[in-house]
Scaffold this motif. Structure first.
Motif, PDB file in Angstrom:
ATOM      1  N   UNK A 296      -2.488  25.966  35.315  1.00 59.85           N
ATOM      2  CA  UNK A 296      -0.886  25.936  35.067  1.00 59.85           C
ATOM      3  C   UNK A 296      -0.149  26.393  36.272  1.00 59.85           C
ATOM      4  N   UNK A 297      -0.419  27.367  36.919  1.00 58.51           N
ATOM      5  CA  UNK A 297       0.174  27.896  38.277  1.00 58.51           C
ATOM      6  C   UNK A 297       0.353  26.744  39.384  1.00 58.51           C
ATOM      7  N   UNK A 298      -1.029  25.845  39.606  1.00 57.13           N
ATOM      8  CA  UNK A 298      -0.841  24.959  40.694  1.00 57.13           C
ATOM      9  C   UNK A 298      -0.190  23.741  40.312  1.00 57.13           C
ATOM     10  N   UNK A 299      -0.135  23.465  38.791  1.00 56.17           N
ATOM     11  CA  UNK A 299       0.444  22.240  38.422  1.00 56.17           C
ATOM     12  C   UNK A 299       2.028  22.571  38.769  1.00 56.17           C
ATOM     13  N   UNK A 300       2.454  23.799  38.205  1.00 54.22           N
ATOM     14  CA  UNK A 300       4.234  24.280  38.444  1.00 54.22           C
ATOM     15  C   UNK A 300       4.460  24.039  39.731  1.00 54.22           C
TER      16      UNK A 300
END
Length: 626
Positions: A296-300
């Motif tokens: 989720x962090x990488x995607x954001x």
């Protein structure tokens, strides 16, 4: 359970899973169709809303054309309402089908039990397989049950991946337009591939760890089965089975020992599964959750950097953030579901080991003349029999003939071979050696179902069902009222029957009807007599027919025996030798051998024979009826 420790191939997983789904399709195709259609609609519906919402936000942040905004708002409201209504209807249909899941699975196994050779049904290995299947289902929903929920998960995951991929693809393609802070590097193909690879790797790692955690269910399956079996027996059979009620209350301190439950219960903190949950099993699950959040962090980060570089607007941020997380979730769910299928494969092996048991008894097709009631002759010719897994003969070299209309008594001590003789006669087992003939033809050559129609049997451990009295007598939902009443009166149940307000419609016991009646052992035996008479077969077999009756009631039964049976052939097995005096012919078994044959007068005169010893031991009980 060595099979569970061996590697499971992907090919084997696919083969057994498809075969299991084939069973569900055969039994209830609407179940799979409802899951498929509902899964497609429910999985794709959110993406319609996401796409329309992104367009609406872009319009608000951009031109703010009121006409266009109205179109997007109306489209969003109408599609949401229609899809919500459609999903609700489909979910109701699906849940209706899922409600029958347990009963459908039970039907599959019951039909197998009823179709298999009795020798197999009575075999301890087969019963162990059956028990394993139920314990696996109860402990973790493994086996055929797991396939349904895995199928539902896979359908949703695949459709979610398709929908998310369609809305996410442009995120990697749209270029950054400004070079603020060096953001143009985000256009470099290698960096894009690298970020995509990181996302994909994280996506795969999370479910792999989750599947690893789930593998501990397999590792400790044996302990779970034993614990579930004891737990179910303690709370289920001992608590609900009326036939065990008296013993449970007398010996409950020993039988219901909580120490035994604590020793084997898989649900307590000291069990192996609980320890694994606190250790590696829980660790793998925690790592799976942590990695999911990393994605989720990488995607954001990637979406925000490209948006800052001018690759797309605010609406697209909403679209990409939602869909890329949904894409990752779909991929993770798919991988986890496939891992569950792999973990489920050993349990499916157990299911199909049971379902694939083949019938070994020869099934002939020769017809039997059902109307030739006075022309039947049964012959045992050098018949010997060993029960499966046993070294000793239960019957050895038995030869005898039995004619139509004959009344035959079968006597002997416990374990002498009497009941085995009946089981062979009814072809519940086939002889190990020798043959049984009907009118000179081996009974294996006849149609099995036609041969079974020749016999009405009252076994020693007969069972009545918690249905109506008439249905118990007929062994059928529909029945001939007058015939059922006549059979009940012949069996001696007439006095009790006349006191029943609902007559044949009276429910036996209270399992399904609070107004049902409880009946005594003797009354139950009379109903079982009536059931044997109702079938109207040419041979009637009574295994300890008066075991639950007192001597006076027994004498009354035998006094009416000629009237009850008429011209039919009859075989009586009894420890009470008073029954033998009503038969023209008596055979005596001892240690599996047929040692004597003759009338009561002839046998009792042979003081060296087993019959005389048995008669002398019981003679004091018959003086009152002589």
């Amino acid at each position: 359970m060595s099979k569970r420790k061996s590697p499971v191939s992907f090919k084997n997983t696919v083969h057994l899973s498809l075969r299991g789904l084939g069973i569900w399709w055969r039994e209830n195709p609407c179940l799979l169709l409802s899951i498929l259609i509902c899964g497609i609609i429910e999985a794709l519906s959110p993406y319609v809303d996401i796409w329309l919402l992104a367009r609406l936000i872009d319009e608000i942040a951009g031109a703010r054309d009121q006409q266009q905004l109205t179109v997007y708002v109306l489209a969003l409201m109408s599609t949401s309402a229609v899809l919500s209504l459609l999903c609700t209807g489909l979910t109701r249909w699906k849940n209706t089908q899922l409600a029958s899941l347990w009963h459908t699975q039970n039907k599959v196994f019951i039909e197998k039990l009823l179709s298999m050779d009795f020798a197999d049904m009575d075999d301890s290995h087969v019963q162990e397989l059956r028990s394993q299947i139920w314990q696996n289902t109860d402990s973790g929903g493994w086996g055929l049950y797991k396939l349904i929920y895995s199928f539902e998960t896979i359908v949703r995951a695949i459709m979610s991946i398709i929908g998310a991929s369609f809305l996410t693809a442009s995120m990697f393609i749209l270029p950054v337009k400004t070079n603020d802070g060096g953001s143009m590097i985000l256009n470099h193909p290698i960096l894009v591939l690298l970020i995509f690879a990181v996302m994909l790797g994280v996506t795969f790692a999370a479910p792999v760890l989750s599947v690893k955690a789930g593998s501990y269910w397999i590792k400790y399956a044996d302990e779970n089965q034993l614990g579930n079996r004891l737990f179910g027996f303690w709370l289920g059979e001992l608590g609900n089975d009326r036939s065990k009620a008296l013993d449970v209350r007398i010996y409950r301190q020993d039988i219901l020992s909580r120490n035994n439950l604590k020793k084997y219960n898989p649900f307590i903190p000291t069990s192996k599964l609980a320890k694994a949950s606190r250790g590696p099993m829980g660790g793998y699950s925690a790592m799976s959750g942590a990695i999911s959040q990393l994605f989720v962090g990488v995607a954001y980060l990637f979406v925000c950097l490209k948006a800052l570089g001018g690759a797309f607007g605010v609406g697209a941020i909403v679209q990409y953030v939602s869909t890329i997380i949904a894409l990752s979730s779909g991929l993770s769910t798919l991988i986890e579901a496939l891992g569950d299928l792999r973990n489920n494969t050993p349990f499916l092996h157990t299911v199909f080991n049971f379902l694939d048991l083949s019938n070994k008894m020869e099934q002939g097709d020769a017809a039997i003349n059902q109307y030739n009631r006075n022309g039947y002759e049964i012959e045992f010719r050098n018949v010997s029999f060993k029960y499966p897994g046993q070294d000793n003969y239960a019957l050895y070299n038995v030869s005898m003939k039995f004619h139509a209309g004959q009344k035959l008594a079968v006597v002997g001590m416990n374990g002498s071979g009497k009941t085995t003789f009946i089981k062979l006669l009814c072809r519940l087992y086939d002889p190990t050696e020798g043959e049984i003939l009907l009118n000179g033809i081996n009974i294996q050559k006849y149609s099995y179902h036609e041969y079974m129609k020749l016999f009405s049997v009252v076994f020693q451990d007969f069972k009545l069902l918690s249905f109506e009295l008439g249905q118990n007598v007929a062994g059928s939902i529909a029945y001939d009222y007058g015939k059922a009443v006549q059979c009940l009166r012949k069996s001696g149940f007439g006095i009790r029957f006349d006191k029943l307000p609902k007559g044949l419609s009276t429910a036996l016991y209270k399992d399904f009807d609070e107004n049902g009646i409880n009946i005594s052992g003797g009354e139950a035996q009379k109903i079982a007599f009536a059931r044997a008479l109702y079938k109207d077969a040419p041979f009637i077999i009574l295994d300890e027919p008066t075991a639950a009756l007192d001597p006076i009631a027994e004498f009354e039964i035998y006094s009416r025996m000629e009237q009850m049976i008429g011209e039919k052939s009859a075989v009586f097995i009894s420890h009470r030798l008073s029954s033998c005096r009503f038969c023209q012919d008596i055979i005596v078994f001892h240690m599996g051998r047929l040692t004597q044959r003759g009338s009561h007068e002839v046998l009792v005169s042979d003081k060296s024979g087993m019959y005389y010893k048995l008669w002398s031991a019981q003679a004091q009980y018959y003086k009152a009826v002589d």
